[in-house]
Scaffold this motif. Structure first.
Motif, short mmCIF file in Angstrom:
data_model
loop_
_atom_site.label_atom_id
_atom_site.label_comp_id
_atom_site.label_asym_id
_atom_site.label_seq_id
_atom_site.Cartn_x
_atom_site.Cartn_y
_atom_site.Cartn_z
N ASP A 326 0.81 -1.22 0.00
CA ASP A 326 0.00 0.00 0.00
C ASP A 326 0.84 1.27 0.00
OD1 ASP A 326 -2.21 -1.60 -0.03
OD2 ASP A 326 -2.63 -1.40 2.11
N GLY A 327 2.04 1.23 -0.60
CA GLY A 327 2.87 2.42 -0.69
C GLY A 327 3.56 2.80 0.60
N ALA A 328 3.69 1.88 1.54
CA ALA A 328 4.25 2.21 2.85
C ALA A 328 5.44 1.31 3.20
CB ALA A 328 3.19 2.09 3.93
N ILE A 329 6.28 1.83 4.08
CA ILE A 329 7.39 1.06 4.63
C ILE A 329 7.33 1.09 6.15
CG2 ILE A 329 8.97 1.50 2.69
CD1 ILE A 329 10.40 3.53 4.68
N VAL A 330 7.99 0.13 6.77
CA VAL A 330 8.24 0.19 8.21
C VAL A 330 9.75 0.38 8.35
CG1 VAL A 330 8.43 -2.34 8.39
CG2 VAL A 330 8.00 -0.98 10.45
N HIS A 331 10.16 1.30 9.23
CA HIS A 331 11.59 1.57 9.36
C HIS A 331 11.89 2.15 10.75
CE1 HIS A 331 11.70 6.17 8.34
NE2 HIS A 331 10.53 5.86 8.85
N ALA A 332 13.18 2.13 11.08
CA ALA A 332 13.68 2.79 12.29
C ALA A 332 14.33 4.09 11.81
CB ALA A 332 14.70 1.91 13.00
N PRO A 333 13.68 5.25 12.03
CA PRO A 333 14.09 6.49 11.36
C PRO A 333 15.45 7.05 11.76
CG PRO A 333 11.83 6.64 12.21
CD PRO A 333 12.46 5.44 12.83
N ARG A 334 15.58 7.44 13.04
CA ARG A 334 16.81 8.10 13.48
C ARG A 334 16.77 8.24 15.00
NH1 ARG A 334 15.78 13.24 15.17
NH2 ARG A 334 14.26 14.60 14.13
N PRO A 335 17.89 8.68 15.61
CA PRO A 335 17.89 8.87 17.06
C PRO A 335 16.75 9.77 17.52
CG PRO A 335 20.12 9.03 16.21
CD PRO A 335 19.21 8.95 15.01
N GLY A 336 16.16 9.42 18.63
CA GLY A 336 15.05 10.18 19.17
C GLY A 336 13.70 9.76 18.63
N ARG A 337 13.67 8.83 17.68
CA ARG A 337 12.43 8.35 17.09
C ARG A 337 12.27 6.86 17.37
NH1 ARG A 337 11.17 12.38 13.27
NH2 ARG A 337 11.75 14.31 14.34
N THR A 338 11.09 6.36 17.01
CA THR A 338 10.79 4.95 17.21
C THR A 338 10.48 4.28 15.88
OG1 THR A 338 8.44 5.40 17.57
CG2 THR A 338 9.87 5.36 19.52
N VAL A 339 10.53 2.96 15.87
CA VAL A 339 10.16 2.20 14.67
C VAL A 339 8.72 2.57 14.30
CG1 VAL A 339 9.78 -0.11 13.70
CG2 VAL A 339 11.71 0.31 15.27
N THR A 340 8.52 2.90 13.03
CA THR A 340 7.22 3.42 12.61
C THR A 340 6.93 3.08 11.16
OG1 THR A 340 5.85 5.42 12.62
CG2 THR A 340 8.09 5.65 11.82
N ILE A 341 5.72 3.37 10.73
CA ILE A 341 5.31 3.21 9.34
C ILE A 341 5.25 4.58 8.70
CG2 ILE A 341 3.37 2.61 7.82
CD1 ILE A 341 2.73 0.30 9.70
#
Length: 357
Positions: A326-341
């Motif tokens: 559906d045009g989406a990814i799951v990833h761990a973005p960067r410091p200070g963030r959480t795993v997200t879609i």
């Protein structure tokens, strides 16, 4: 993909402020109306300053990501070199035991020759009066000569092997030390870049931080809209493989867990730590870093990607996410963030790779 999965993705992307463009390709990007956020009173000049801050943060975190890839690569190499050193140590121990056994055999042969007065077998045969004994002795002599040559050859080869093991181990130790230094240098750079980014963010007032977050969302949304406006989602119809479904299930189960550079779970992850562990959980080992994933895994066209494939970002392959459909990814973005879609097109795509091609 079933409606339950689609619902999960839609809900997560809504939280990421991107559900509109993910659900409706071609929807025009629109700046929120005045009064729609706590930062609506911000001025164009203030937004320009915050955009400069955002660009600076992006660069700092990108440099940290580059250093993180270097750290992870050095760590992976160090692990392999340590394992190789252990294996060489085992071979050295076994080789020394073998050498000791061969020396005992050589000593026994020398003792036997001493008991016969030191005469060579040929001389002993000439002194024999029994023809049959002569013939039997001749056969034993030939066998003894072959055995002696074989023993000497085996002793020589074993000694050569031990010398080579020592040489290899020395080289491995040098490589290991070099990679330890590379890890230390990368660790220092990571901490420096993240510290600079955190200090930059700490100087912002609460409303500025909120507005900065809004600007980041808008930039991601704009990029995702442009990507979807190309009609790419109409072409992406690939179905996940069995292992791909397992990898997606693992990765999405980590949503909400913090990003941490160099981490591979189970409590924290960096971007490639998440993707490599997801595929390891699916029973298929892949390279540890995003750059090696890009180098070693099979490249596929974006239009052919399917859930479980990895989307590699930026010109230097310093970020990776897992496509979930559906045009989406799951990833761990960067410091200070959480795993997200988030939207697969929310960052500059370098390409797509398939772990289980």
């Amino acid at each position: 993909m079933g409606t339950g999965r689609r619902g999960l993705i839609a809900m997560a992307v809504t939280v990421a402020c991107a559900v509109t463009v993910l659900a409706v390709p071609g929807t025009a990007f629109a700046v929120p109306e005045p009064g729609s956020s706590p930062s609506a009173s911000s001025t164009p000049a203030a937004d320009k300053d915050l955009e400069a801050v955002r660009a600076k943060l992006d660069k700092l975190y990108h440099d940290a990501a580059v250093a993180t890839d270097s750290y992870n690569a050095a760590e992976e190499k160090a692990d392999k070199q340590s394992a190789a050193i252990v294996e060489l140590a085992k071979k050295t121990v076994e080789g020394q035991k073998k050498l000791d056994r061969l020396k005992k055999r050589a000593g026994a042969a020398a003792a036997a020759q001493y008991r016969t007065g030191g005469l060579p077998d040929e001389a002993q045969l000439l002194l024999s009066d029994d023809p049959q004994e002569f013939l039997d002795g001749a056969d034993r002599t030939m066998q003894g000569e072959r055995a002696a040559k074989g023993l000497i050859g085996e002793l020589t080869r074993t000694q050569q092997d031990l010398a080579q093991y020592a040489k290899d181990a020395s080289a491995r130790w040098k490589d290991l030390e070099a990679n330890r230094k590379a890890k230390d240098a990368a660790r220092t750079k990571i901490k420096k870049q993240i510290s600079a980014a955190e200090k930059l963010e700490d100087r912002l007032a609460k409303k500025e931080k909120e507005r900065l977050a809004k600007l980041e969302e808008q930039a991601a949304l704009k990029a995702q809209t442009a990507w979807l406006d190309s009609g790419v989602l109409d072409e992406i119809k690939g179905k996940a493989s069995a292992r791909g479904r397992e990898a997606v299930a693992y990765a999405t189960a980590q949503i909400g867990k913090p990003y941490e550079w160099g981490a591979e779970g189970p409590r924290t992850y960096d971007c490639s730590g998440l993707t490599s562990q997801a595929w390891a959980d699916a029973g298929h080992a892949i390279p540890r870093t995003s750059q090696e994933q890009w180098k070693q895994l099979k490249h596929v066209d974006v239009k052919d990607m399917r859930p479980g494939d990895l989307v590699i970002y930026f010109h230097d392959a310093t970020h990776v996410g897992m496509y979930i459909g559906d045009g989406a990814i799951v990833h761990a973005p960067r410091p200070g963030r959480t795993v997200t879609i988030t939207g697969a097109g929310s960052m500059p795509i370098l390409g797509v790779v398939r772990p289980d091609a």
